[in-house]
Design a protein around this motif. Sequence first.
Motif, PDB file in Angstrom:
ATOM      1  N   ILE A 323       0.853  -1.178   0.000  1.00 24.52           N
ATOM      2  CA  ILE A 323       0.000   0.000   0.000  1.00 24.52           C
ATOM      3  C   ILE A 323       0.894   1.235   0.000  1.00 24.52           C
ATOM      4  O   ILE A 323       1.902   1.286   0.699  1.00 24.52           O
ATOM      5  CB  ILE A 323      -0.978   0.017   1.208  1.00 24.52           C
ATOM      6  CG1 ILE A 323      -2.044   1.094   1.017  1.00 24.52           C
ATOM      7  CG2 ILE A 323      -0.248   0.176   2.509  1.00 24.52           C
ATOM      8  CD1 ILE A 323      -2.991   0.828  -0.148  1.00 24.52           C
ATOM      9  N   TRP A 324       0.566   2.195  -0.806  1.00 25.71           N
ATOM     10  CA  TRP A 324       1.406   3.382  -0.954  1.00 25.71           C
ATOM     11  C   TRP A 324       1.366   4.241   0.308  1.00 25.71           C
ATOM     12  O   TRP A 324       0.351   4.370   0.962  1.00 25.71           O
ATOM     13  CB  TRP A 324       0.995   4.187  -2.184  1.00 25.71           C
ATOM     14  CG  TRP A 324      -0.349   4.866  -2.097  1.00 25.71           C
ATOM     15  CD1 TRP A 324      -1.569   4.277  -2.240  1.00 25.71           C
ATOM     16  CD2 TRP A 324      -0.592   6.255  -1.875  1.00 25.71           C
ATOM     17  NE1 TRP A 324      -2.573   5.197  -2.118  1.00 25.71           N
ATOM     18  CE2 TRP A 324      -1.998   6.434  -1.895  1.00 25.71           C
ATOM     19  CE3 TRP A 324       0.228   7.359  -1.675  1.00 25.71           C
ATOM     20  CZ2 TRP A 324      -2.596   7.679  -1.720  1.00 25.71           C
ATOM     21  CZ3 TRP A 324      -0.366   8.608  -1.494  1.00 25.71           C
ATOM     22  CH2 TRP A 324      -1.755   8.752  -1.520  1.00 25.71           C
ATOM     23  N   SER A 325       2.509   4.804   0.644  1.00 21.11           N
ATOM     24  CA  SER A 325       2.635   5.654   1.818  1.00 21.11           C
ATOM     25  C   SER A 325       2.518   7.118   1.417  1.00 21.11           C
ATOM     26  O   SER A 325       3.140   7.567   0.461  1.00 21.11           O
ATOM     27  CB  SER A 325       3.986   5.421   2.507  1.00 21.11           C
ATOM     28  OG  SER A 325       4.167   6.323   3.588  1.00 21.11           O
ATOM     29  N   GLU A 326       1.702   7.840   2.156  1.00 17.44           N
ATOM     30  CA  GLU A 326       1.496   9.264   1.890  1.00 17.44           C
ATOM     31  C   GLU A 326       2.604  10.081   2.551  1.00 17.44           C
ATOM     32  O   GLU A 326       2.499  10.463   3.710  1.00 17.44           O
ATOM     33  CB  GLU A 326       0.147   9.709   2.435  1.00 17.44           C
ATOM     34  CG  GLU A 326      -1.026   8.884   1.929  1.00 17.44           C
ATOM     35  CD  GLU A 326      -2.286   9.125   2.726  1.00 17.44           C
ATOM     36  OE1 GLU A 326      -2.919  10.170   2.547  1.00 17.44           O
ATOM     37  OE2 GLU A 326      -2.631   8.256   3.545  1.00 17.44           O
ATOM     38  N   GLY A 327       3.661  10.328   1.836  1.00 18.07           N
ATOM     39  CA  GLY A 327       4.710  11.202   2.358  1.00 18.07           C
ATOM     40  C   GLY A 327       5.535  10.609   3.470  1.00 18.07           C
ATOM     41  O   GLY A 327       6.094  11.348   4.286  1.00 18.07           O
ATOM     42  N   SER A 328       5.598   9.277   3.553  1.00 20.53           N
ATOM     43  CA  SER A 328       6.412   8.604   4.576  1.00 20.53           C
ATOM     44  C   SER A 328       6.024   9.044   5.987  1.00 20.53           C
ATOM     45  O   SER A 328       6.876   9.235   6.857  1.00 20.53           O
ATOM     46  CB  SER A 328       7.902   8.869   4.328  1.00 20.53           C
ATOM     47  OG  SER A 328       8.286   8.457   3.035  1.00 20.53           O
ATOM     48  N   GLY A 329       4.726   9.196   6.217  1.00 25.87           N
ATOM     49  CA  GLY A 329       4.254   9.596   7.538  1.00 25.87           C
ATOM     50  C   GLY A 329       4.173  11.097   7.729  1.00 25.87           C
ATOM     51  O   GLY A 329       3.893  11.570   8.837  1.00 25.87           O
ATOM     52  N   VAL A 330       4.397  11.848   6.659  1.00 23.49           N
ATOM     53  CA  VAL A 330       4.331  13.309   6.717  1.00 23.49           C
ATOM     54  C   VAL A 330       3.128  13.776   5.906  1.00 23.49           C
ATOM     55  O   VAL A 330       3.019  13.476   4.722  1.00 23.49           O
ATOM     56  CB  VAL A 330       5.618  13.958   6.156  1.00 23.49           C
ATOM     57  CG1 VAL A 330       5.499  15.482   6.160  1.00 23.49           C
ATOM     58  CG2 VAL A 330       6.821  13.505   6.959  1.00 23.49           C
ATOM     59  N   GLY A 331       2.240  14.514   6.555  1.00 22.10           N
ATOM     60  CA  GLY A 331       1.047  14.999   5.870  1.00 22.10           C
ATOM     61  C   GLY A 331       1.173  16.408   5.351  1.00 22.10           C
ATOM     62  O   GLY A 331       0.182  17.022   4.970  1.00 22.10           O
ATOM     63  N   GLY A 332       2.389  16.929   5.338  1.00 21.59           N
ATOM     64  CA  GLY A 332       2.604  18.300   4.908  1.00 21.59           C
ATOM     65  C   GLY A 332       3.354  19.077   5.979  1.00 21.59           C
ATOM     66  O   GLY A 332       3.895  18.495   6.932  1.00 21.59           O
ATOM     67  N   LEU A 333       3.374  20.370   5.828  1.00 22.41           N
ATOM     68  CA  LEU A 333       4.109  21.239   6.756  1.00 22.41           C
ATOM     69  C   LEU A 333       3.233  22.366   7.268  1.00 22.41           C
ATOM     70  O   LEU A 333       2.359  22.864   6.553  1.00 22.41           O
ATOM     71  CB  LEU A 333       5.327  21.854   6.062  1.00 22.41           C
ATOM     72  CG  LEU A 333       6.448  20.944   5.580  1.00 22.41           C
ATOM     73  CD1 LEU A 333       7.487  21.776   4.837  1.00 22.41           C
ATOM     74  CD2 LEU A 333       7.083  20.200   6.741  1.00 22.41           C
TER      75      LEU A 333
END
Length: 500
Positions: A323-333
Amino acid sequence: MKKRWVSMLACVTVLSTLLSACGGDKEAEKNAAVADENTPLELTWLNILHTASPPTDTIKKLLEEYTNTKITFNWVPDASKEERITTALASGELADIVTLTMMTNSSVRSSLKSGLFWDVGPYLDDYDNLAKIAPEVRAAASIEGVLYGVPFQKNLARSGLIMRKDWLDKLGLPVPTTLDEVYEVARAFTEDDPDGNGVDDTTGFGDRNDLRYSSFKTLSSYFGTPNGWKVDESGKFTPEFDTQEYMDTLNFSKKLYENGYLAQDFAVTAKTDQQQQFAQGKTGIYTGMVDISSLRTLAQDLQEGLELVPVNKISNGDGEYHIWSEGSGVGGLMAFPKSEVKTEAELKRLLQFINDLIDEEAFMLMTGGIEGTHYEFDENGAYKVLNTELWQADVQPFSSSRPSEISYTLKDANPEKQLANELIRENDQYAVFDPTVPLDSATNNEQGTELAKIITDATFKYIMGQATEDDFKKAVQTWKDSGGTKITEEYEAAYKLTQK
């Protein structure tokens, strides 16, 4: 005439001096307020709105009281965030805190690298909650080693499917575990009258006009497609859309579409409309396990006997899960523009504000609201919303703004939501990371967003039968010739530097 000119010049000089003094006084007042920690910090926050309407002031006032601040939110609807955020970055019309969730957007990355925002890396360890942000999360959120904002901490991979369990049961179908079984569910939900009304009015997959968060990216994971890019042992990079797995996903989705098992209007459907279609019983499969509570709420009083089941483990037949990871656990800044945050002292007050939002009390305000009014814990310690309509109005819009979704774990009284939460955490075992997240490409920063449209358009056209495989491959070549090859080379060079 000369005397009049001298007199006018004198007036202008005096007026300029007075205006400068007023501006200086305001700046001095602001600096004094920032320096006095007992004075509430006035701040503005350009933030993303994931609900139909902004929240009431009920929770905002409590957050202000808890964090000793006065907050002005400038809400940007999620559906128009790309246009609105890139316009704000270009015009400089920003806020003290700017939520940046589109970390692969070329305009966002260019703005970050341009020096527009503070580097917060040296400051995080001075705050108890921010200091707990894992090194790998900081690295993933950085560009060439520089952290231009506080990362939103998310689960590694939240994607998966939500299905109508009551429809599965009515048709005698098990919860699918393979792509072939998913296809059969989509077929049956379309052709076998799962709602029992005798009318041909249901579709298997609902979907929307977002290649990343639609069914395509999740199905692509199940086929084993790399997440964004594939990098081999020699350091050679290949974009995901130039792989056989991506083509396999294209053919699977095309077959769904041409048989009517995928919503025919997906290319022009927004997320909120996709959710409404599911809630109204028009579709039976939704992508995004994290939305399971929202879907149930939307379907309240519309779908009698509604049962939902989250699904996270689908293989292509080999028993392996991805399953693809959204930003390696980072949802943005949460980024701080230097044009608005002009002093280190002000930056530190804002970092303290973010740090305070991670405290359990603030987390619960942004998650559940007021205990006894919006939510309660039952005899088993499970979290339960008391008044859904009130919670939606007061609380729900804040949930996506929590700086950390992983600091605290709630047991949900809704077994569907609790299972979804457990499966999202289980996804950590199968998460596929995008190797370019911590890397940088100057060409991608400049052209990446426009180039991505070439692939998005080609993907949609192929699925809808408006293009052949040769047409798609020509689009891939156009991407390469227009700057894609250069992006690939720059990622390869940046990757090699990290391996030294």
